[in-house]
Design an enzyme around this catalytic site. Sequence first.
Site, PDB file in Angstrom:
ATOM      1  N   SER A  10       0.834  -1.199   0.000  1.00  0.00           N
ATOM      2  CA  SER A  10       0.000   0.000   0.000  1.00  0.00           C
ATOM      3  C   SER A  10       0.870   1.250   0.000  1.00  0.00           C
ATOM      4  CB  SER A  10      -0.911   0.025   1.227  1.00  0.00           C
ATOM      5  OG  SER A  10      -1.565   1.277   1.321  1.00  0.00           O
ATOM      6  N   HIS A  35      -0.728  -1.063  -4.385  1.00  0.00           N
ATOM      7  CA  HIS A  35      -2.088  -0.744  -3.946  1.00  0.00           C
ATOM      8  C   HIS A  35      -2.194   0.765  -3.723  1.00  0.00           C
ATOM      9  CE1 HIS A  35      -5.952  -2.009  -2.181  1.00  0.00           C
ATOM     10  NE2 HIS A  35      -5.755  -1.084  -1.240  1.00  0.00           N
ATOM     11  N   ASP A  37      -4.406   3.686  -2.399  1.00  0.00           N
ATOM     12  CA  ASP A  37      -5.546   4.004  -1.530  1.00  0.00           C
ATOM     13  C   ASP A  37      -6.018   5.425  -1.783  1.00  0.00           C
ATOM     14  OD1 ASP A  37      -5.937   1.637   0.205  1.00  0.00           O
ATOM     15  OD2 ASP A  37      -3.877   2.043   0.814  1.00  0.00           O
ATOM     16  N   MET A  39      -8.707   8.236  -0.905  1.00  0.00           N
ATOM     17  CA  MET A  39      -9.644   8.595   0.165  1.00  0.00           C
ATOM     18  C   MET A  39     -10.119  10.029  -0.015  1.00  0.00           C
ATOM     19  SD  MET A  39      -7.671   6.965   3.436  1.00  0.00           S
ATOM     20  CE  MET A  39      -6.814   5.399   3.339  1.00  0.00           C
ATOM     21  N   HIS A  68      -7.851   1.392  -5.072  1.00  0.00           N
ATOM     22  CA  HIS A  68      -8.909   1.149  -4.086  1.00  0.00           C
ATOM     23  C   HIS A  68      -9.590   2.485  -3.770  1.00  0.00           C
ATOM     24  CE1 HIS A  68      -9.788  -0.183   0.366  1.00  0.00           C
ATOM     25  NE2 HIS A  68     -10.900  -0.014  -0.340  1.00  0.00           N
ATOM     26  N   MET A  70     -11.870   4.577  -1.821  1.00  0.00           N
ATOM     27  CA  MET A  70     -12.626   4.770  -0.584  1.00  0.00           C
ATOM     28  C   MET A  70     -13.274   6.146  -0.655  1.00  0.00           C
ATOM     29  SD  MET A  70      -9.947   3.039   2.090  1.00  0.00           S
ATOM     30  CE  MET A  70      -8.526   3.193   1.004  1.00  0.00           C
ATOM     31  N   MET A 139     -12.021  -6.068   3.692  1.00  0.00           N
ATOM     32  CA  MET A 139     -11.346  -5.161   4.625  1.00  0.00           C
ATOM     33  C   MET A 139     -11.277  -5.818   5.994  1.00  0.00           C
ATOM     34  SD  MET A 139     -10.360  -2.467   3.000  1.00  0.00           S
ATOM     35  CE  MET A 139      -9.795  -1.627   4.493  1.00  0.00           C
ATOM     36  N   PHE A 145      -7.235   4.679   7.722  1.00  0.00           N
ATOM     37  CA  PHE A 145      -5.891   4.950   8.237  1.00  0.00           C
ATOM     38  C   PHE A 145      -5.057   3.682   8.205  1.00  0.00           C
ATOM     39  CE2 PHE A 145      -8.622   8.088  10.280  1.00  0.00           C
ATOM     40  CZ  PHE A 145      -7.943   9.265  10.030  1.00  0.00           C
ATOM     41  N   GLY A 146      -3.762   3.840   7.995  1.00  0.00           N
ATOM     42  CA  GLY A 146      -2.848   2.716   8.051  1.00  0.00           C
ATOM     43  C   GLY A 146      -2.460   2.384   9.474  1.00  0.00           C
ATOM     44  N   GLY A 147      -1.807   1.234   9.643  1.00  0.00           N
ATOM     45  CA  GLY A 147      -1.256   0.868  10.939  1.00  0.00           C
ATOM     46  C   GLY A 147      -2.243   0.297  11.931  1.00  0.00           C
ATOM     47  N   ASP A 177      -7.027  -6.542   3.102  1.00  0.00           N
ATOM     48  CA  ASP A 177      -6.385  -5.262   3.387  1.00  0.00           C
ATOM     49  C   ASP A 177      -6.689  -4.863   4.819  1.00  0.00           C
ATOM     50  OD1 ASP A 177      -5.344  -2.709   3.416  1.00  0.00           O
ATOM     51  OD2 ASP A 177      -6.627  -1.910   1.842  1.00  0.00           O
ATOM     52  N   GLY A 178      -5.611  -4.709   5.613  1.00  0.00           N
ATOM     53  CA  GLY A 178      -5.774  -4.224   6.975  1.00  0.00           C
ATOM     54  C   GLY A 178      -5.074  -5.104   7.986  1.00  0.00           C
ATOM     55  N   GLY A 199       0.811  -2.342   4.285  1.00  0.00           N
ATOM     56  CA  GLY A 199       1.327  -0.977   4.290  1.00  0.00           C
ATOM     57  C   GLY A 199       2.547  -0.829   5.165  1.00  0.00           C
TER      58      GLY A 199
END
Length: 224
Positions: A10, A35, A37, A39, A68, A70, A139, A145-147, A177-178, A199
Amino acid sequence: MPAPFILSPSLLSADFSRLADELADLEGAGLGWVHLDVMDGLFVPNITFGPPIIAALRRRSKLYFDTHLMIERPERYLAAFREAGSDLICVHAEATVHLERVVSEIRRLGAAPGVALNPATPLSHVEYLLPQLDLVLVMTVNPGFGGQSFIPFCLDKIKDLATMRRERDLSFRIQVDGGVSPDNTAALVAAGADVLVSGSAFFGHPPYKERLDVFQAAAATSPT
């Protein structure tokens, strides 16, 4: 041995001051996908980037652009993302009223269509569309948010989706993803995932070739 899987890092976790160099480093490490993202600050609380950035990166990279969206009402921007160079366009089932129309339009534009489901969204939301999809994104965190940490019940959701695919003799890919890391890669591949998005657990551990090797070694421990 388990079936080969695709790692799609990501870009949200990359160094935004050197994105073109990051893509070159991914290619050099042997990655084939990235990937992206997108947003909008509405569907999710964060804002990232849009078609102009993707178009600029497309000119510098041969990677498969796994995009992706979002964003609310993604149908407004499908052509723009395709023209920018997105190879796959994945929209959220929760973000549009006429999901089948959106999926058909992505295909008409020449991109591979995908549909993403938030953790609490049941598989029934996409069940009848499965024959029309190239990819379903499960998901495993709430997007934005990442992390974040992997939500455990999502593993059963991946297994259920893989069962649907097998029983109906379909060929769409299952993306996750996640909270994806080498620690849960074997379990995800065993559950039926084909494409893993990572990510911070990827970009935070250079060099990228060595990190890819760690993910691949973890996947190789997955039971058949």
